[in-house]
Design a protein around this motif. Structure first.
Motif, mmCIF file in Angstrom:
data_model
loop_
_atom_site.group_PDB
_atom_site.id
_atom_site.type_symbol
_atom_site.label_atom_id
_atom_site.label_comp_id
_atom_site.label_asym_id
_atom_site.label_seq_id
_atom_site.Cartn_x
_atom_site.Cartn_y
_atom_site.Cartn_z
ATOM 1 N N LYS A 1 3.174 -11.116 3.483
ATOM 2 C CA LYS A 1 4.186 -10.060 3.460
ATOM 3 C C LYS A 1 3.463 -8.730 3.294
ATOM 4 C CE LYS A 1 8.419 -8.685 0.986
ATOM 5 N NZ LYS A 1 9.297 -9.022 -0.169
ATOM 6 N N TYR A 2 3.732 -7.795 4.208
ATOM 7 C CA TYR A 2 3.030 -6.512 4.200
ATOM 8 C C TYR A 2 4.033 -5.391 3.976
ATOM 9 C CZ TYR A 2 0.250 -2.564 5.945
ATOM 10 O OH TYR A 2 -0.399 -1.361 6.075
ATOM 11 N N ILE A 3 3.817 -4.611 2.894
ATOM 12 C CA ILE A 3 4.720 -3.524 2.520
ATOM 13 C C ILE A 3 3.944 -2.212 2.568
ATOM 14 C CG2 ILE A 3 6.227 -2.595 0.723
ATOM 15 C CD1 ILE A 3 6.453 -5.462 -0.379
ATOM 16 N N ASN A 4 4.441 -1.262 3.361
ATOM 17 C CA ASN A 4 3.785 0.036 3.516
ATOM 18 C C ASN A 4 4.746 1.127 3.068
ATOM 19 O OD1 ASN A 4 2.330 2.277 4.260
ATOM 20 N ND2 ASN A 4 2.071 1.691 6.402
ATOM 21 N N ASN A 5 4.365 1.859 2.017
ATOM 22 C CA ASN A 5 5.215 2.929 1.470
ATOM 23 C C ASN A 5 6.634 2.428 1.181
ATOM 24 O OD1 ASN A 5 3.177 4.909 1.509
ATOM 25 N ND2 ASN A 5 3.598 5.387 3.658
ATOM 26 N N ASN A 6 6.702 1.291 0.501
ATOM 27 C CA ASN A 6 7.959 0.676 0.040
ATOM 28 C C ASN A 6 8.807 0.081 1.163
ATOM 29 O OD1 ASN A 6 7.455 1.394 -2.700
ATOM 30 N ND2 ASN A 6 8.215 3.464 -2.282
ATOM 31 N N ASN A 7 8.306 0.060 2.381
ATOM 32 C CA ASN A 7 9.027 -0.545 3.503
ATOM 33 C C ASN A 7 8.312 -1.821 3.945
ATOM 34 O OD1 ASN A 7 10.980 1.577 3.768
ATOM 35 N ND2 ASN A 7 9.391 2.829 4.742
ATOM 36 N N VAL A 8 9.079 -2.911 4.084
ATOM 37 C CA VAL A 8 8.486 -4.173 4.539
ATOM 38 C C VAL A 8 8.193 -4.055 6.031
ATOM 39 C CG1 VAL A 8 8.809 -6.652 4.807
ATOM 40 C CG2 VAL A 8 9.700 -5.497 2.776
ATOM 41 N N ILE B 1 0.845 -1.197 0.000
ATOM 42 C CA ILE B 1 0.000 0.000 0.000
ATOM 43 C C ILE B 1 0.879 1.246 0.000
ATOM 44 C CG2 ILE B 1 -1.805 -1.198 1.312
ATOM 45 C CD1 ILE B 1 -1.005 0.691 3.695
ATOM 46 N N LYS B 2 0.298 2.344 -0.456
ATOM 47 C CA LYS B 2 0.936 3.657 -0.378
ATOM 48 C C LYS B 2 -0.121 4.675 0.021
ATOM 49 C CE LYS B 2 4.419 2.646 -3.945
ATOM 50 N NZ LYS B 2 4.920 2.999 -5.308
ATOM 51 N N ASN B 3 0.313 5.657 0.812
ATOM 52 C CA ASN B 3 -0.596 6.726 1.253
ATOM 53 C C ASN B 3 -1.861 6.170 1.903
ATOM 54 O OD1 ASN B 3 0.493 7.905 -1.792
ATOM 55 N ND2 ASN B 3 1.034 8.985 0.098
ATOM 56 N N GLY B 4 -1.672 5.196 2.776
ATOM 57 C CA GLY B 4 -2.814 4.621 3.476
ATOM 58 C C GLY B 4 -3.753 3.853 2.574
ATOM 59 N N GLY B 5 -3.274 3.452 1.389
ATOM 60 C CA GLY B 5 -4.106 2.704 0.454
ATOM 61 C C GLY B 5 -4.995 3.579 -0.407
ATOM 62 N N LYS B 6 -4.948 4.886 -0.184
ATOM 63 C CA LYS B 6 -5.820 5.786 -0.949
ATOM 64 C C LYS B 6 -5.350 5.944 -2.392
ATOM 65 C CE LYS B 6 -5.512 8.921 2.352
ATOM 66 N NZ LYS B 6 -5.702 10.160 3.147
ATOM 67 N N SER B 7 -4.040 5.891 -2.601
ATOM 68 C CA SER B 7 -3.520 6.064 -3.960
ATOM 69 C C SER B 7 -3.056 4.756 -4.586
ATOM 70 C CB SER B 7 -2.349 7.056 -3.948
ATOM 71 O OG SER B 7 -1.254 6.535 -3.196
#
Length: 613
Positions: A188-195, A47-53
């Protein structure tokens, strides 16, 4: 005159999407559940930007056949069921055929998928529910769905999305829940390019928990393995050393599905009644296996609400399962050396005394006074204290749980000697509050809070009196209470419950009732306040009818108990410990604070650096 219009498909899809897709969390949940149903054992969520984008879910499942991809995005198209009869034998997470159509209606979607039988996969893009492109592409077996620009075509919905941090937190919550539901799948969970984390592919739920939660929670877990008549309950719940200020770590699954159930949370906490501090909640991971025909998962499009055919039975079985887990271990609080503060500034004022022997020891300075003979060995002064047979042995007592009577559950197993409280010898008292004891083997030291111990004794005494309704009823000057029609109907339809609570309620006509008797524990309370509090509890299906009575008993126990700082003679200490020995649960006070704390010889010697940790 208003004209009744037939809505076009685009408007229908946007309206319907609002029921299924409320936020980015909803999209992640639906896509991951599809991956699970596809047989994947590796799932990656980005996800990026809280999944909004940006949201992307990739799996190694069986994929979608080329000629079926378009159907997957049509409303009410599904491979999970073919008729309503299939709902009675449903084991898949999805079945309504709404998720992909709803997602595509309010965002831009790209799907890449291939089955094992196909040489090439297919890539298709959809915007606002309309197919933009479709082409063959080389890709591994499985499915990748990317969702961008959520609610780009529904600005009214977009402005109600929360901050990136809040939406990310909500997504993390559902990913954790889904990972716990299927420990045999690696997430595997990746948030804003960080695992953020990756769970192992395992058959052991504890391994998954350890990859998602802190060490303190992991070390506090008790195993649940319970078999009922129509359901099985497995998982873990925490002991008394771990609790939180909210219920976010109470996660329940029914046939592998993450659910939310308000009443279930209440029954979970009932298993911990009086064992945890007020407004503190245990963590638990509970998996319920039940015949699909006995549970309705088709309550809401989100599929997180369920209805059980026999809800009361299921909820009581869950409470009993947690009782059994707590029952399997001693719940005495044990202090580790690293939890103590290394602050010795007040040690000069520490006084230890034993009134029965007359010993008075002041630590610090050059002053050491003893009233008994001492011997000196290697510059260490040792006082010999003789312990007579009159000193108290604190042993456990048993009382079987009767589910038809509201009473304190015992948590000590008679058949397991390791779970019993050891025989304790009284050494002295410190700070006019804490009773110091040791076991006969001299391997452990125990500290008992005299106030908490007396609270527990009084609490169970009052509760037992209340359950037996002995010497509790007190006649009063009859009082008439005028009620609204709704309150009057509630009171008259629950007369038997009021009688069980020791309150006589008679019909006085014109929506009024007459009260003649009350329990003695309410003698100093405002009668109307007591009556209305019980009446309100009767209207609230999420609470036990005895909640208010329980609170009064706890308060009464506290008022009548020995306080911190009250000086007790040794005969009073013996009586206190004898009474504590007779309680069902000598480990915690009614508010959930510990009564007794244990320190092992190993921990004490480690603090004095006599041994290396």
């Amino acid at each position: 005159m208003a004209i009744i219009n037939l809505l076009d498909n685009e408007t229908i899809n946007k309206i319907a999407a609002g029921e299924v897709i409320e936020n980015p969390k909803s999209i992640v949940k639906e896509l991951v559940e599809n991956s699970i149903d596809a047989g994947a054992d590796e799932i990656t969520i980005e996800i990026k930007n809280g999944g909004k984008s940006f949201i992307r879910v990739t799996d190694n499942g069986k994929g979608i056949e080329k000629d079926q991809v378009e159907n997957a995005f049509k409303r009410h198209c599904t491979s999970k069921i073919s008729s309503s009869d299939d709902l009675n034998s449903l084991f898949t997470l999805g079945f309504r055929g709404e998720a992909l159509a709803s997602i595509a209606a309010v965002s831009k979607v790209e799907i890449i998928t291939r089955t094992n039988d196909d040489i090439y996969g297919i890539k298709m893009t959809i915007e606002g529910g309309k197919i933009i492109s479709k082409e063959d592409i080389g890709c591994p077996v499985g499915t990748t769905i990317t969702v961008t620009d959520l609610f780009y075509n529904v600005p009214a919905r977009k402005k109600f999305l929360k901050s990136d941090i809040s939406e990310s937190s909500n997504i993390n919550e559902i990913v954790v829940s889904l990972a716990l539901s299927k420990e045999n799948i690696s997430f595997k969970y990746i948030n804003n390019n960080n695992v953020a984390y990756r769970t192992p592919k395992t058959n052991n739920l504890m391994n998954t928990i350890s990859s998602l939660y802190e060490k303190d929670l992991y070390n506090s877990l008790l195993k649940i393995d319970y078999k009922g008549d129509v359901l099985g309950i497995t998982g873990y719940t925490t002991n008394l050393n771990y609790y939180r200020g909210n219920r976010k770590q109470q996660i329940v699954f029914v046939n592998g599905r993450v659910i939310k159930h308000r009443r279930m949370s209440y029954f979970i906490e009932e298993a911990y009644n009086t064992l945890l501090p007020k407004n503190k909640y245990p963590a638990c991971f509970i998996k319920i296996e039940i015949a699909p025909a006995l549970v309705d998962v088709n309550v809401h499009p989100a599929k997180t609400e369920v209805r059980f055919q026999n809800e009361e039975m299921v909820l009581n079985e869950i409470k009993n399962a947690i009782y059994s887990a707590l029952h399997s271990k001693s719940i005495m609080k044990e202090v580790k050396g690293e939890t103590l503060l290394h602050d010795s500034k007040d040690i000069n004022n520490l006084r230890i005394f034993d009134r029965s022997s007359g010993i008075s020891v002041i630590l610090g300075g050059l002053e050491n006074k003893f009233t008994e003979e001492t011997e000196e060995t290697e510059n260490i002064r040792i006082t010999e204290v003789e312990i007579s047979n009159k000193d108290i042995a604190v042993m456990e007592s048993l009382k079987p749980y009767d589910k038809f009577e509201f009473k304190q559950q015992t948590f000590i197993k008679a058949e397991n000697d390791e779970d019993k409280l050891p025989e304790l010898f009284v050494i002295g008292i410190v700070m006019d509050t804490y009773i110091i004891c040791e076991n006969p083997e001299k391997t452990c030291m125990f500290m008992i809070d005299q106030h908490a111990a007396h609270e527990r004794i009084n609490y169970e005494k009052f509760l037992n009196q209340y359950n037996s309704r002995e010497i509790l009823i007190q006649e009063i000057v009859p009082e008439v209470i005028n009620l609204s029609y709704d309150d009057y109907e509630t009171a008259m339809s629950n007369i038997e419950i009021f009688e069980y609570l020791g309150i006589s309620v008679e019909n006085f006509g014109n929506n009024a009732i007459l009260i003649n008797n009350i329990p003695t524990i309410f003698k100093d309370s405002n009668l109307k306040d007591v009556f209305y509090a019980i009446l309100d509890n009767l209207k609230d299906i999420t609470k036990s009818n005895l909640d208010f009575v329980m609170e009064k008993i706890i308060k009464e126990a506290c008022v009548k108990s020995v306080k911190s700082g009250d000086r007790l003679h040794m005969s009073e200490v013996r009586a206190l410990l004898n009474d504590l020995r007779m309680t069902d649960n000598p480990y915690t006070c009614p508010h959930g604070r510990p009564v007794i704390i244990k320190m092992t010889r190993y921990e004490i010697e480690k603090m004095f650096e006599r041994i290396q940790s």
